[in-house]
Write a protein that holds these residues in place. Structure first.
Motif, mmCIF file in Angstrom:
data_model
loop_
_atom_site.group_PDB
_atom_site.id
_atom_site.type_symbol
_atom_site.label_atom_id
_atom_site.label_comp_id
_atom_site.label_asym_id
_atom_site.label_seq_id
_atom_site.Cartn_x
_atom_site.Cartn_y
_atom_site.Cartn_z
ATOM 1 N N HIS A 132 15.062 2.135 0.255
ATOM 2 C CA HIS A 132 14.935 2.144 -0.836
ATOM 3 C C HIS A 132 14.387 1.179 -2.464
ATOM 4 O O HIS A 132 14.635 1.257 -3.076
ATOM 5 C CB HIS A 132 16.183 0.923 -0.517
ATOM 6 C CG HIS A 132 17.082 1.301 0.916
ATOM 7 N ND1 HIS A 132 17.853 2.285 0.936
ATOM 8 C CD2 HIS A 132 16.976 1.039 2.065
ATOM 9 C CE1 HIS A 132 18.552 2.535 2.326
ATOM 10 N NE2 HIS A 132 18.372 1.622 2.922
ATOM 11 N N PHE A 133 13.073 0.610 -1.570
ATOM 12 C CA PHE A 133 12.203 0.175 -2.903
ATOM 13 C C PHE A 133 10.695 1.302 -2.401
ATOM 14 O O PHE A 133 9.982 1.252 -2.107
ATOM 15 C CB PHE A 133 11.688 -0.935 -2.688
ATOM 16 C CG PHE A 133 13.231 -1.478 -2.769
ATOM 17 C CD1 PHE A 133 13.341 -2.342 -3.902
ATOM 18 C CD2 PHE A 133 14.306 -2.000 -2.099
ATOM 19 C CE1 PHE A 133 14.545 -3.020 -4.064
ATOM 20 C CE2 PHE A 133 15.245 -2.852 -1.866
ATOM 21 C CZ PHE A 133 15.989 -3.008 -2.964
ATOM 22 N N GLN A 134 10.999 2.871 -2.557
ATOM 23 C CA GLN A 134 9.348 3.292 -2.694
ATOM 24 C C GLN A 134 8.723 2.722 -3.714
ATOM 25 O O GLN A 134 9.138 2.071 -4.885
ATOM 26 C CB GLN A 134 10.065 4.644 -2.987
ATOM 27 C CG GLN A 134 10.292 5.532 -1.923
ATOM 28 C CD GLN A 134 10.703 6.758 -1.929
ATOM 29 O OE1 GLN A 134 10.698 7.512 -2.924
ATOM 30 N NE2 GLN A 134 9.950 7.695 -1.008
ATOM 31 N N GLY A 135 6.759 2.927 -3.545
ATOM 32 C CA GLY A 135 6.461 2.480 -4.882
ATOM 33 C C GLY A 135 6.710 2.646 -5.875
ATOM 34 O O GLY A 135 6.859 3.844 -6.722
ATOM 35 N N ILE A 136 6.396 1.805 -6.859
ATOM 36 C CA ILE A 136 6.154 2.138 -8.600
ATOM 37 C C ILE A 136 4.789 1.376 -8.213
ATOM 38 O O ILE A 136 4.014 0.533 -8.313
ATOM 39 C CB ILE A 136 6.759 1.229 -9.526
ATOM 40 C CG1 ILE A 136 8.607 1.389 -8.865
ATOM 41 C CG2 ILE A 136 6.977 1.423 -10.886
ATOM 42 C CD1 ILE A 136 9.461 0.849 -9.425
ATOM 43 N N ASP A 137 4.249 2.569 -8.579
ATOM 44 C CA ASP A 137 2.700 2.341 -9.491
ATOM 45 C C ASP A 137 1.715 2.609 -11.067
ATOM 46 O O ASP A 137 0.806 2.337 -11.573
ATOM 47 C CB ASP A 137 1.390 3.669 -8.583
ATOM 48 C CG ASP A 137 2.080 4.961 -9.183
ATOM 49 O OD1 ASP A 137 2.813 5.186 -10.054
ATOM 50 O OD2 ASP A 137 1.426 5.610 -9.095
ATOM 51 N N GLY A 188 4.881 6.356 -0.025
ATOM 52 C CA GLY A 188 3.811 7.701 -0.017
ATOM 53 C C GLY A 188 3.146 7.195 -1.769
ATOM 54 O O GLY A 188 2.248 7.628 -2.486
ATOM 55 N N THR A 189 3.773 5.770 -2.544
ATOM 56 C CA THR A 189 2.856 4.774 -3.867
ATOM 57 C C THR A 189 3.028 4.552 -4.182
ATOM 58 O O THR A 189 4.022 3.452 -3.192
ATOM 59 C CB THR A 189 4.463 5.568 -4.541
ATOM 60 O OG1 THR A 189 5.047 7.336 -4.431
ATOM 61 C CG2 THR A 189 3.504 5.422 -6.346
ATOM 62 N N THR A 190 1.726 4.063 -4.140
ATOM 63 C CA THR A 190 1.400 2.008 -4.073
ATOM 64 C C THR A 190 2.852 1.419 -5.208
ATOM 65 O O THR A 190 2.926 2.122 -5.851
ATOM 66 C CB THR A 190 0.237 2.352 -4.881
ATOM 67 O OG1 THR A 190 -1.482 2.887 -4.180
ATOM 68 C CG2 THR A 190 -0.073 0.551 -4.797
ATOM 69 N N SER A 191 2.612 0.160 -4.618
ATOM 70 C CA SER A 191 3.290 -0.525 -5.329
ATOM 71 C C SER A 191 2.841 -1.813 -5.534
ATOM 72 O O SER A 191 2.666 -2.471 -4.881
ATOM 73 C CB SER A 191 4.814 -0.899 -3.961
ATOM 74 O OG SER A 191 6.119 -1.713 -5.273
ATOM 75 N N LEU A 192 3.056 -1.509 -7.100
ATOM 76 C CA LEU A 192 2.651 -2.734 -7.702
ATOM 77 C C LEU A 192 3.173 -4.406 -7.683
ATOM 78 O O LEU A 192 4.246 -4.100 -7.370
ATOM 79 C CB LEU A 192 3.091 -2.187 -9.464
ATOM 80 C CG LEU A 192 2.033 -1.429 -9.601
ATOM 81 C CD1 LEU A 192 2.400 -1.106 -11.865
ATOM 82 C CD2 LEU A 192 0.970 -1.931 -9.962
ATOM 83 N N LEU A 193 2.577 -4.900 -7.610
ATOM 84 C CA LEU A 193 2.986 -6.580 -7.009
ATOM 85 C C LEU A 193 4.269 -6.934 -8.175
ATOM 86 O O LEU A 193 5.033 -7.353 -7.497
ATOM 87 C CB LEU A 193 2.013 -7.795 -7.305
ATOM 88 C CG LEU A 193 1.730 -9.010 -6.799
ATOM 89 C CD1 LEU A 193 2.545 -8.683 -5.628
ATOM 90 C CD2 LEU A 193 0.305 -10.367 -7.663
ATOM 91 N N SER A 249 0.937 -1.189 0.152
ATOM 92 C CA SER A 249 0.545 0.270 0.125
ATOM 93 C C SER A 249 1.054 1.152 0.094
ATOM 94 O O SER A 249 2.295 1.284 -0.016
ATOM 95 C CB SER A 249 -0.632 0.248 1.393
ATOM 96 O OG SER A 249 -0.273 0.386 2.246
ATOM 97 N N ARG A 250 -0.130 2.895 0.156
ATOM 98 C CA ARG A 250 0.779 3.501 -0.212
ATOM 99 C C ARG A 250 1.741 3.851 0.651
ATOM 100 O O ARG A 250 2.662 4.268 1.059
ATOM 101 C CB ARG A 250 0.331 4.950 -1.002
ATOM 102 C CG ARG A 250 -0.439 4.782 -1.874
ATOM 103 C CD ARG A 250 -1.069 6.407 -2.502
ATOM 104 N NE ARG A 250 -2.401 6.294 -1.860
ATOM 105 C CZ ARG A 250 -2.600 7.429 -0.721
ATOM 106 N NH1 ARG A 250 -1.375 7.372 -0.513
ATOM 107 N NH2 ARG A 250 -3.809 7.378 0.107
ATOM 108 N N GLU A 251 0.599 3.779 1.715
ATOM 109 C CA GLU A 251 1.600 4.143 3.078
ATOM 110 C C GLU A 251 2.725 2.996 3.833
ATOM 111 O O GLU A 251 3.449 3.213 4.499
ATOM 112 C CB GLU A 251 0.031 3.243 4.290
ATOM 113 C CG GLU A 251 -0.988 4.312 4.940
ATOM 114 C CD GLU A 251 -2.545 4.486 3.032
ATOM 115 O OE1 GLU A 251 -2.996 4.825 3.320
ATOM 116 O OE2 GLU A 251 -1.939 3.010 2.510
#
Length: 999
Positions: A278-283, A70-75, A64-66
């Protein structure tokens, strides 16, 4: 196969050039559904799956973004991030032996790397199911709008009726079905799916991973969901360069131990790839690719500063021992190193040598040879206690620094009180780190595993001269390349607890050194045997050390290790008895899987030393004696010891007095302090605060350790408990000790005349030992102190009393050690005088019954269930659930229950509004702890006597400690101005001189 540098989205051409609407889906045109036209001609997946299935990759969320900055991480991003981390683990972390084993499983050189990355990355395939996608409302809404739906009421019913069924178990089911459909052989499918299903710490059975019927398919997903799950795994597999899922299939089935190690490495890769720093979300699916993930992983790896150990270690030459330790090897040490060179494969070496022989240096030198020969990348050194671990930490760092100066900074000290070891603190403080930083793992939802984590220190890319902070988090210590800690850390790896795979991942790929293995009693021995089975199957070289090993213990060690190596439930072996002492015995399996042995023995480096052994009788209170009588007899016994010491130390010298209980040590110390003065007497036991005990231990080692100056005519007496019994490198001229089983008695006598070049007074030029704490009775069996019988049992005390020399006799060290141990631990009833035999036989039967009961209790906690040692996979390994995995629960499991509870001492005087530390520094009215006094407060932890366990359970943290990462579960014991407190119906006191006393 194609290159994997382009994004998945670009490869598929999914929604290229299309805009994003408010729902967050690419190209949905405002309808909430993805535009799928034209995908048939856009890549391999587009040709296999309908557009709606391929489009689902753009909305399935992994974090989740949280929980993703702050950014959703795709599976798909998380799967590839984890695979990219796995590639770095392969290159820069895994031991050569592990890489070799995985290459063999995968089908040849250089094939293991890609299989390993796939196994790590596929772990979260179960998140492509409603059971996960429904957990985060925002993500769930986007998934629903894409056309993937579920019936919420049925999903809720399924979760309620089978609470544990979540994405990890769903992933096990998905993986099993997809691998079978891809044509994998059943034996390959059977060992692979548990790695997916167990990646959150516990391995379910095949029955467990079946979706609960009450969910009616709404947790796993029906219809298009099945195609989406296939597409997720297919897309991930293709991105790693495989032509299809069938191409991934291994050619060999790994051992169960290698599977457990692999599972731990999967968890490690997942936890690193879940670090939002180190691995912020990628949506945006257009940005998702293995190339992108490799870049992120490389930056994370550099920032975390994770380090391997030796790597490919060159075989040390004959000069290595002198280079490492500064002297040429003694005969016994050369014998051990030669055995390490001759052993025919990874195996178990047992070194038996007297105290002061140099077993530690021999084991270190052997470990270096074994690591070079069999591809180990590090070492674990297990000690019997926290107190013995601290000096071994120093010695191990010194040895590794001589191998390579960079290695000394990579050693982790692993026990519950390491924060109070000054060398450990200095090592971390010099690197700007916290001594015990709490790190987050990943919970069953793929979210935060530790809500009380206190944050992360940024390591940066600068050179770091300390263990990587990542290794300091819960459950991770054994993953560091070099570890010194209590043997409990090894025993924990044999328990059926959550995340046990991380412990095996830390041990496999190392050489394991276990000191004082005789100290594992019948209860702990169950866990030691279980651990040796797994290490034997994993091909981990083990070096076990003892000065006083009973033959039955030696036999049990080899049987456990070799049975594990042979993947057998039982393996009867005839272990050759050493022909002399010191000795080394090594065993391994040959190419035909048959046990082979190498034995050797030699003379000690110094001639036998006769120790005059006398008895100092003690009158003991009978059953039902009054408190006044008990105190009177104790005072009488203390006075007798004081008289003896005054006589023997008239010309100066040092004496070590070991009592079997803290109360007896405190009572004697009070008598000796009054007789000799505070400057000449020291007290050391386990009921000082951890900070005070650490200081006292350092002082004792400084005063009585190697190369400690001894003023002529000076006098020093150390009164101690069993803390001074093992791996406590002090030297005394005279020993006075309570009676204990013969192996422990010999250990205590090993402190006598331990170091060369030490000044001795004329009267003590020859070592003397006096045994007390029991009452000899002519024509009858002796009477033992109540505390001694409770600790050791009457059986061994009777047999030990029977072998004590006649008045004026002596024991020869080391020559008599094997004979004495074998006699006492043997079965010859004639060892005890005829007048004692009836009592002795009753004591034997009682001891055997107690041992059987304790062993049965221990087996209930073992990792492997009854009859399961020959199983081929990890399915159902947590067959009866998983026990607690915090330090206290584990220690209680492997040490037959926690003998007492720990409390933190604070002071609140009458009329004072605030709580204070023992040193008088103010806290607050609620006990809030400022950062500058935290060490002082935590350092005031002390263990209560066992008799106070139940009343102490009612003690609670101070109000200001709630929510504090270190103190939120600590029990506070509030002392008054005189240093006293009530615990239930009991009164205790504490001061820095005596420690905690029960009044």
């Amino acid at each position: 196969m194609r290159a994997s540098g382009s994004s998945i989205g670009a490869l598929l051409g999914v929604f290229a050039g299309r805009s994003r609407c408010q729902c967050g889906l690419l190209g949905c045109g405002g309808s909430g559904r993805a535009v799928v036209g034209g995908l048939v001609d856009l890549g391999r997946l587009g040709g296999r799956y309908e557009p709606a299935v391929v489009g689902a990759l753009a909305v399935l969320w992994g974090k989740s973004r949280e929980r993703a900055g702050g950014t959703t991480s795709l599976l798909m991003a998380h799967l590839l991030d984890t695979a990219a981390v796995a590639e770095l683990l392969w290159e820069d972390f895994l031991a050569p032996s592990t890489r070799s084993a995985l290459n063999e499983v995968a089908g040849g050189p250089d094939r293991g790397r890609r299989l390993f990355a796939w196994l790590c990355g596929v772990h979260d395939c179960g998140k492509a199911t409603p059971v996960h996608q429904r957990l985060w409302p925002e993500g769930a809404e986007a998934v629903r709008q894409s056309g993937l739906t579920w019936v919420e009421s049925a999903a809720v019913a399924g979760v309620k009726n089978k609470r544990r069924w979540r994405h990890d178990w769903a992933g096990g089911l998905v993986a099993r079905e997809l691998l079978t459909a891809a044509g994998w052989g059943p034996e390959q499918v059977d060992w692979t799916w548990p790695l997916v299903a167990g990646h959150h710490g516990a391995f379910p059975s095949l029955k467990d991973v079946q979706e609960p019927g009450s969910a009616k398919g709404q947790l796993r997903g029906r219809g298009v969901w099945r195609r989406v799950q296939e597409a997720v795994v297919d897309a991930f597999t293709g991105e790693l360069g495989f032509g299809g899922l069938g191409e991934v299939e291994p050619v060999a089935v790994p051992s169960r131990a290698l599977q457990l190690q692999l599972s731990g490495l999967v968890v490690m890769a997942d936890w690193i790839a879940s670090d939002e720093r180190h691995f912020q979300g990628i949506d945006d699916l257009e940005r998702v690719s293995l190339g992108e993930s490799r870049g992120r992983a490389a930056k994370a790896w550099a920032a975390l500063g994770l380090q391997h150990g030796w790597g490919a270690l060159a075989l040390p030459g004959p000069e290595a021992f002198l280079d490492r330790f500064g002297y040429t090897p003694r005969p016994s040490q050369a014998m051990v190193v030669e055995a390490a060179r001759r052993i025919g494969g990874p195996g178990l070496m047992v070194i038996e040598a007297p105290m002061g022989e140099g077993k530690t240096e021999a084991a270190h030198a052997a470990a270096e040879v074994l690591a070079a020969r069999f591809g180990a990348d590090g070492v674990f050194v297990g000690m019997p206690t926290q107190a013995t671990s601290d000096p071994m930490f120093t010695r191990t760092r010194r040895w590794l620094g001589a191998v390579d100066p960079e290695l000394a900074s990579r050693v982790v000290l692993l026990h519950g009180k390491r924060a109070f070891n000054s060398e450990w603190k200095e090592l971390l403080e010099n690197a700007g780190a916290s001594a015990d930083e709490a790190f987050r793992g990943v919970d069953e939802y793929g979210m935060d595993d530790d809500p009380y984590g206190v944050g992360h220190a940024e390591c940066g890319e600068q050179e770091r001269h300390a263990p990587a902070e990542w290794f300091l988090g819960p459950k991770r210590g054994l993953l560091a390349p070099f570890v010194v800690g209590t043997v409990d850390q090894l025993l924990y790896a044999a328990t059926r607890t959550r995340h046990v795979m991380l412990r095996m991942a830390g041990l496999a790929g190392k050489v394991v050194v276990l000191d004082e293995v005789h100290a594992c009693d019948v209860y702990m021995g169950q866990f030691l045997g279980e651990a040796l089975r797994w290490l034997g199957q994993a091909g981990v070289p083990v070096v076990a050390l003892s000065a006083t090993l009973a033959p039955a213990q030696r036999q049990a060690l080899f049987e456990a290790y070799l049975a594990g190596a042979a993947s057998r439930a039982e393996l009867e072996v005839c272990v050759p008895a050493p022909a002399g002492y010191p000795s080394v015995t090594a065993a391994w399996l040959d190419d035909a899987r048959q046990p082979q042995f190498h034995t050797d023995s030699t003379d000690s480096w110094r001639a036998d030393l006769p120790v005059a052994v006398g008895v100092l009788p003690e009158r003991l209170p009978g059953a039902g004696s009054s408190r006044e009588d008990r105190l009177r007899l104790q005072a009488e016994a203390d006075a007798a010891v004081a008289d003896l010491l005054a006589e023997e130390l008239a010309g100066g010298g040092t004496a070590l007095v070991i009592r079997n209980s803290v109360g007896r040590a405190q009572s004697l110390y009070e008598e000796l302090r009054g007789r000799f003065g505070e400057a000449e007497v020291r007290l050391l036991h386990a009921r000082f605060t951890v900070a005070r005990r650490a200081d006292l231990t350092e002082e004792c080692l400084r005063l009585l350790g190697p190369r400690a100056p001894r003023p002529r005519g000076g006098r020093l007496i150390l009164v101690a408990t069993q803390l001074a019994e093992q791996s406590f490198d002090v030297d005394a001229d005279l020993l006075v000790t309570d009676l204990a089983p013969v192996d422990l008695l010999l250990q205590r006598m090993g402190r006598l005349h331990r170091h060369e070049g030490t000044w001795r007074p004329e009267r003590l030029r020859a070592p003397k030992a006096f045994v007390t704490g029991f009452e000899p009775r002519p024509g009858r069996e002796p009477v033992f102190g109540y505390g001694s019988e409770m600790i050791y049992g009457r059986h061994l005390l009777l047999r030990t009393a029977a072998v004590l020399p006649v008045p004026g006799g002596d024991w020869s060290f080391p020559g008599d050690v094997p004979r004495l141990v074998e006699s006492v631990y043997g079965s010859d009833a004639a060892l005890v005088p005829e007048a004692w035999r009836e009592t002795g036989e009753a004591a034997r039967q009682a001891q055997e019954q107690a041992d059987r009961g304790r062993a049965a209790v221990a087996r209930g906690f073992l990792l492997t269930g009854p009859g399961d040692h020959e199983r081929r996979t990890l399915a159902g390994l947590h067959y009866a659930g998983s026990g607690g995995s915090d330090e206290d629960a584990l220690r209680a499991a492997v040490r037959d229950g926690d003998e007492s509870v720990e409390v933190v001492l604070v002071v609140r005087q009458e009329g004072d509004e605030v709580y204070r530390t023992l040193a008088g520094r103010a806290l607050s009215v609620n006990g809030d702890v400022a950062a500058e006094v935290l060490d002082e407060v935590v350092g005031s932890t002390v263990r209560l006597p066992p008799s106070l366990t139940q009343p102490a359970l009612g003690l609670k943290p101070l109000p200001g400690w709630h929510g504090h990462p270190w103190l939120r579960r600590a029990r506070a014991l509030v002392l008054d101005g005189s240093g006293r407190a009530r615990v239930g119906d009991f009164t205790v006191s504490y001061d820095a001189e005596f420690g905690l006393r029960q009044l």
